[in-house]
Design an enzyme around this catalytic site. Sequence first.
Site, PDB file in Angstrom:
ATOM      1  N   LYS A  84      78.817  79.668  26.968  1.00 14.74           N
ATOM      2  CA  LYS A  84      79.991  79.274  27.762  1.00 14.74           C
ATOM      3  C   LYS A  84      79.602  78.399  28.944  1.00 14.74           C
ATOM      4  O   LYS A  84      80.278  77.431  29.258  1.00 14.74           O
ATOM      5  CB  LYS A  84      80.713  80.522  28.281  1.00 14.74           C
ATOM      6  CG  LYS A  84      81.513  81.243  27.221  1.00 14.74           C
ATOM      7  CD  LYS A  84      82.598  82.097  27.875  1.00 14.74           C
ATOM      8  CE  LYS A  84      83.389  82.876  26.851  1.00 14.74           C
ATOM      9  NZ  LYS A  84      82.709  84.124  26.444  1.00 14.74           N
ATOM     10  N   LYS A 133      57.461  50.634  10.054  1.00 19.23           N
ATOM     11  CA  LYS A 133      58.601  49.882  10.610  1.00 19.23           C
ATOM     12  C   LYS A 133      59.118  48.901   9.574  1.00 19.23           C
ATOM     13  O   LYS A 133      58.346  48.350   8.778  1.00 19.23           O
ATOM     14  CB  LYS A 133      58.177  49.126  11.871  1.00 19.23           C
ATOM     15  CG  LYS A 133      58.008  50.031  13.077  1.00 19.23           C
ATOM     16  CD  LYS A 133      59.339  50.518  13.650  1.00 19.23           C
ATOM     17  CE  LYS A 133      59.180  51.774  14.472  1.00 19.23           C
ATOM     18  NZ  LYS A 133      60.397  52.307  15.048  1.00 19.23           N
ATOM     19  N   LYS A 159      53.607  58.171  10.445  1.00 24.03           N
ATOM     20  CA  LYS A 159      54.851  58.896  10.190  1.00 24.03           C
ATOM     21  C   LYS A 159      55.932  57.940   9.709  1.00 24.03           C
ATOM     22  O   LYS A 159      55.937  56.759  10.076  1.00 24.03           O
ATOM     23  CB  LYS A 159      55.310  59.655  11.431  1.00 24.03           C
ATOM     24  CG  LYS A 159      55.949  58.800  12.498  1.00 24.03           C
ATOM     25  CD  LYS A 159      56.710  59.657  13.489  1.00 24.03           C
ATOM     26  CE  LYS A 159      57.562  58.843  14.433  1.00 24.03           C
ATOM     27  NZ  LYS A 159      58.785  58.295  13.836  1.00 24.03           N
ATOM     28  N   ASP A 160      56.835  58.476   8.903  1.00 21.49           N
ATOM     29  CA  ASP A 160      58.041  57.722   8.575  1.00 21.49           C
ATOM     30  C   ASP A 160      58.806  57.449   9.855  1.00 21.49           C
ATOM     31  O   ASP A 160      58.745  58.236  10.822  1.00 21.49           O
ATOM     32  CB  ASP A 160      58.962  58.579   7.676  1.00 21.49           C
ATOM     33  CG  ASP A 160      58.560  58.527   6.211  1.00 21.49           C
ATOM     34  OD1 ASP A 160      57.887  57.566   5.804  1.00 21.49           O
ATOM     35  OD2 ASP A 160      58.951  59.462   5.480  1.00 21.49           O
ATOM     36  N   GLY A 344      55.070  52.012  16.927  1.00 23.79           N
ATOM     37  CA  GLY A 344      55.553  51.237  15.788  1.00 23.79           C
ATOM     38  C   GLY A 344      55.443  49.768  16.128  1.00 23.79           C
ATOM     39  O   GLY A 344      54.516  49.068  15.704  1.00 23.79           O
TER      40      GLY A 344
END
Length: 397
Positions: A84, A133, A159-160, A344
């Site tokens: 809440k 990439k 990594k992807d 990347g």
Amino acid sequence: MGVTATYLFPAHPDQEKRAEQYALGLTVGSWTDIPHLERQQLQKNKGEVVSVEKGEKKDTVKIHYPSANFSADLPAILTTVYGKLSFFEGHELIDLTFDEELLQQFPGPRFGVEGVREQLSLYDRPLLMAIFKGVIGRDLSFFSAQLEDLLAGGIDLIKDDEILFENELTPFEKRIIAAKDIIRRHYEHTGQKALYAVNVSGRSNELHAKAERAQELGANALLFNVHAYGLDTLQALRENDNIRLPIMAHSALSGVLAGQPGGYSYSLLVGKLTRMTGGDFSLFPSPYGNVAIPSADALAIGRALTEESYFQQAFSVPSAGIHPGMVPQLLKDFGSESLVINAGGGVFGHPDGPINGAQAFRAAIHAGVRNISLPEAAEMSEPLKRAIDQWGIVTTS
Ligand code: 1AE
């Protein structure tokens, strides 16, 4: 026994009274008096205000919630302590401390910093990760060529992209098989090991079968967009003994849950709870890239992933817009032991291509762990020199 929540509430002259109302209202009470509450119930189940510290703009309030009120899982605990309150403007949940009985119900990383370093036989420097990439819309031969370049440049982990999902051109299973073969050949030629984290995605009810299949096919790591699914889903993957793979927890979407005027603190969500529920790596925006979070938050995540705790240490992966000119600052901020340098664009955008891009990072890391300055290191590494000419050197302090 239970959990103590630390909050920042907007400063209020009557904060003690409000905190007391919350402690009652979030446990046995409600917004109005409930006449049938019993003394025994109040003793056993009522939240207790531990402390109220007044601040200029925000007051720090600690409330203890008894274990008797919830089952030992994060959905129940988070709903109790913040369900809440999360709707109240400017009410932040910045930390949770769990008693040991509760901590025992959580797995922590299966491998952690130590286990992953053993898998890679790498102990003396931060790890270097690259992100595929531009794979969307390209086929498996493009994916494979990227992987070969990255490995040739000296990348430890690949990594992807977190936005690469199941698709016809580079299907999940085919990516795993192709990557496994390339990584094996690279190892046979160089003796260098590498991990490829495939993105486990899709509907929640498919995740376990997909991750188990990944393991069967020889995958050696998983990427998981944890905040798209929830921390409990990460925990369930970690606890599945048919999936014995390091898990990279990606922080995509955490920006709506943390780092807001209300919400969780990044250190709790992307640090402590990600480690506790089984992330071996936590990826999050660094303070200096194109997607950035405040330095205090990023550093606090790093501490939460590594500081003394019941669980193994997890890797910090400060990411987004990372280039070689940031390596000394990353080392300064996160240390070497539990740091993964992840890029990347900073690899693929190198003016001489990704092999040089990866080599530039390796040269920067080599220099960084030996306290050699980047300009000095660039005199001995053409790829690093070219990267610095392109992106410069970043220092924040
Ligand atoms: C916060 C994670 C960033 C990430 O996953 C990613 O894909 C970064 O890409 P670059 O390095 O900014 O190109």
